[in-house]
Design a protein around this motif. Sequence first.
Motif, PDB file in Angstrom:
ATOM      1  N   PHE A  70       0.829  -1.212   0.000  1.00 40.81           N
ATOM      2  CA  PHE A  70       0.000   0.000   0.000  1.00 40.81           C
ATOM      3  C   PHE A  70       0.865   1.263   0.000  1.00 40.81           C
ATOM      4  O   PHE A  70       0.566   2.221  -0.724  1.00 40.81           O
ATOM      5  CB  PHE A  70      -0.934   0.010   1.218  1.00 40.81           C
ATOM      6  N   HIS A  71       1.940   1.265   0.783  1.00 44.56           N
ATOM      7  CA  HIS A  71       2.741   2.483   0.896  1.00 44.56           C
ATOM      8  C   HIS A  71       3.378   2.887  -0.435  1.00 44.56           C
ATOM      9  O   HIS A  71       3.697   4.058  -0.645  1.00 44.56           O
ATOM     10  CB  HIS A  71       3.818   2.310   1.986  1.00 44.56           C
ATOM     11  N   GLU A 103      -2.150   5.547   8.200  1.00 41.11           N
ATOM     12  CA  GLU A 103      -1.442   5.777   9.462  1.00 41.11           C
ATOM     13  C   GLU A 103      -0.216   4.884   9.566  1.00 41.11           C
ATOM     14  O   GLU A 103       0.821   5.290  10.107  1.00 41.11           O
ATOM     15  CB  GLU A 103      -2.397   5.546  10.633  1.00 41.11           C
ATOM     16  N   ALA A 104      -0.290   3.673   9.025  1.00 41.85           N
ATOM     17  CA  ALA A 104       0.869   2.777   9.032  1.00 41.85           C
ATOM     18  C   ALA A 104       1.998   3.329   8.166  1.00 41.85           C
ATOM     19  O   ALA A 104       3.168   3.011   8.386  1.00 41.85           O
ATOM     20  CB  ALA A 104       0.455   1.390   8.541  1.00 41.85           C
ATOM     21  N   CYS A 105       1.631   4.166   7.190  1.00 41.61           N
ATOM     22  CA  CYS A 105       2.637   4.817   6.330  1.00 41.61           C
ATOM     23  C   CYS A 105       3.117   6.136   6.912  1.00 41.61           C
ATOM     24  O   CYS A 105       3.947   6.821   6.288  1.00 41.61           O
ATOM     25  CB  CYS A 105       2.048   5.083   4.946  1.00 41.61           C
ATOM     26  N   GLY A 106       2.586   6.525   8.060  1.00 43.09           N
ATOM     27  CA  GLY A 106       2.941   7.809   8.643  1.00 43.09           C
ATOM     28  C   GLY A 106       2.226   8.976   7.993  1.00 43.09           C
ATOM     29  O   GLY A 106       2.682  10.127   8.085  1.00 43.09           O
ATOM     30  N   LEU A 107       1.084   8.706   7.342  1.00 43.96           N
ATOM     31  CA  LEU A 107       0.322   9.741   6.650  1.00 43.96           C
ATOM     32  C   LEU A 107      -0.951  10.084   7.427  1.00 43.96           C
ATOM     33  O   LEU A 107      -1.447   9.278   8.227  1.00 43.96           O
ATOM     34  CB  LEU A 107      -0.050   9.287   5.235  1.00 43.96           C
TER      35      LEU A 107
END
Length: 227
Positions: A70-71, A103-107
């Motif tokens: 996904f990222h 959120e897992a990507c820091g976005l």
Amino acid sequence: MREIIFDTETTGLDPRSGDRLVEIGCIEMVNRVTTGETFHCYFNPDRDMPAAAEAVHGLSAAFLADKPRFHERAADFLDFIGDSMLVAHNAGFDFGFINMELEACGLEPVSKTRMIDTVALAKVRHPGAKLSLDALCTRYGIDRSHRTLHGALLDAELLAQVYVELTGGRQIGLSLAAESTQIVAAPVETPVRQRTFRPARPHRASEAELAAHAAFLESVKSPLWNE
């Protein structure tokens, strides 16, 4: 007005328990008309695919093994949706998975103020009726014969048609035309009706009428009012 109709497929029902997003399909609509612009992507979830989930969408772990994470496509996804409203069926479910992946990507997660849930719309328009995508397609005569399995882009295409029906259908242009065309009626003059008023009639009995009434009462034999 630009809106994005979208759907997702996942490994399960709960992103908090480790379930992941494996497919997303988005369709662009402008003023309730599809433009032909889409975003569609499969994702490698880096985990197994439960048999129950695969039975729904047909996406196996082997099929997804060479797909991007996904990222790797998050920026493309965010560019496509921009700041448009996002329409989904049972939208809270889809927003939960998308925001977990972001959120897992820091976005930053996508604000739920942008969410339009067609299940909620259908509840208002058809209270007590079945609200699944299949049921709504049947209600509105939308062909879904090619839908043998769930698929994010296919379901988004069907949902786009359902959404149009839920928000006015093929008659939606009539209200817009009424708002854009102002019809001003010429004032109609109503003639004033002339009325002749008669003087008030006297309501007090004359002396002769009182005498006649008294004579009548005297002629009554055994009157009840004397008992």
